[in-house]
Design a protein around this motif. Structure first.
Motif, PDB file in Angstrom:
ATOM      1  N   MET A 103       0.826  -1.210   0.000  1.00 58.15           N
ATOM      2  CA  MET A 103       0.000   0.000   0.000  1.00 58.15           C
ATOM      3  C   MET A 103       0.859   1.259   0.000  1.00 58.15           C
TER       4      MET A 103
ATOM      5  N   PHE B  28       1.032   3.803  -3.176  1.00 59.84           N
ATOM      6  CA  PHE B  28       0.561   5.172  -2.912  1.00 59.84           C
ATOM      7  C   PHE B  28       1.627   6.189  -3.303  1.00 59.84           C
TER       8      PHE B  28
ATOM      9  N   PRO C 127      -2.670   7.895  -5.226  1.00 62.30           N
ATOM     10  CA  PRO C 127      -3.887   7.306  -4.658  1.00 62.30           C
ATOM     11  C   PRO C 127      -4.870   6.724  -5.682  1.00 62.30           C
TER      12      PRO C 127
ATOM     13  N   THR D 247      -4.601   4.912  -8.293  1.00 63.73           N
ATOM     14  CA  THR D 247      -4.320   3.546  -8.771  1.00 63.73           C
ATOM     15  C   THR D 247      -4.022   2.576  -7.632  1.00 63.73           C
ATOM     16  N   LEU D 248      -4.033   3.059  -6.395  1.00 66.26           N
ATOM     17  CA  LEU D 248      -3.677   2.205  -5.261  1.00 66.26           C
ATOM     18  C   LEU D 248      -4.547   0.953  -5.199  1.00 66.26           C
ATOM     19  N   TRP D 249      -5.862   1.140  -5.169  1.00 68.05           N
ATOM     20  CA  TRP D 249      -6.761  -0.001  -5.004  1.00 68.05           C
ATOM     21  C   TRP D 249      -6.855  -0.833  -6.270  1.00 68.05           C
ATOM     22  N   THR D 250      -6.559  -0.234  -7.415  1.00 67.57           N
ATOM     23  CA  THR D 250      -6.581  -0.990  -8.668  1.00 67.57           C
ATOM     24  C   THR D 250      -5.420  -1.975  -8.736  1.00 67.57           C
TER      25      THR D 250
ATOM     26  N   LEU E 251      -3.415  -2.940  -6.035  1.00 64.90           N
ATOM     27  CA  LEU E 251      -3.110  -3.673  -4.810  1.00 64.90           C
ATOM     28  C   LEU E 251      -3.365  -5.185  -4.916  1.00 64.90           C
ATOM     29  N   PRO E 252      -4.511  -5.639  -5.448  1.00 61.46           N
ATOM     30  CA  PRO E 252      -4.715  -7.105  -5.545  1.00 61.46           C
ATOM     31  C   PRO E 252      -3.638  -7.792  -6.391  1.00 61.46           C
TER      32      PRO E 252
END
Length: 201
Positions: free
Chosen positions: A121, A125, A130, A132-135, A137-138
């Motif tokens: 994370m 970050f 921010p 693209t972080l959640w895109t 991360l998996p």
């Protein structure tokens, strides 16, 4: 010493791959920074170096690799990598100390998992922002896991090959000596039996 050099080289490789190749598809419809595969190996080597040199030694090697990365990788990627490592290692140590007394059997696994997620994370970050972080991360977590498993498999196979080679060398080296000793023992037993038969007559 060799594991430390390999760890530093892996840090350089991870940062350079991310700089040169950017974000890549890793399968299952997921994407991650290209250096994620090298990070899997890095996690394994970090544990090896920690066992050999201690936590301070591992920190020194990783930050030496981070400094060397400035020659081949983007400074933003390098700084994000160094910051993520420092944060995650601090979190792992704090989590281990916090959980060790209450859940000693789980503290290592939980603290390591939390540190791995925090590392990803923080890196994403700082390096990509921010949005693209959640895109990413998996894919980052999956890539780390696959890379670490592949590294463990390769190291296991190499270790087995080294043990087999060492065993072959030892057998070749001591085989003639063992055969000679066994032959001498057999000759001595044969002579002793012959003397007993002569005495019996």
């Amino acid at each position: 010493m060799a594991s430390g050099l390999l760890l530093a080289a892996t840090v350089v490789a991870a940062n350079t791959m991310t700089t040169r190749l950017g974000v890549v598809q890793i399968g299952f419809g997921l994407a991650a920074p290209a250096g994620v595969y090298a990070v899997g190996l890095l996690l394994v080597l970090r544990n090896v170096v920690q066992a050999a040199l201690g936590s301070r030694g591992a920190w020194a090697v990783v930050f030496a690799g981070t400094g060397l990365s400035l020659a081949t990788a983007d400074a933003n990627i390098v700084l994000a990598s160094g910051a993520a490592f420092a944060f995650s290692e601090t979190l792992a140590l704090a989590g281990f100390a916090l959980l060790e007394r209450r859940w000693p059997a789980l503290c290592l696994v939980v603290s390591a998992a939390a540190a791995a997620i925090a590392d990803s994370m923080v890196f994403l970050f700082l390096a990509f922002g921010p949005p693209t972080l959640w895109t990413l991360l998996p894919g980052q977590l999956l890539g780390k896991t696959l890379g670490a498993l592949a590294a463990l498999l390769v190291l296991r196979v190499l270790g087995l090959a080294v043990r087999l080679a060492a065993g072959l060398v030892i057998r070749r080296a001591i085989g003639p000596a063992v055969s000679s000793v066994l032959g001498a023992v057999a000759d001595a037993l044969t002579a002793a039996n012959a003397r007993r038969r002569d005495d019996a007559r």
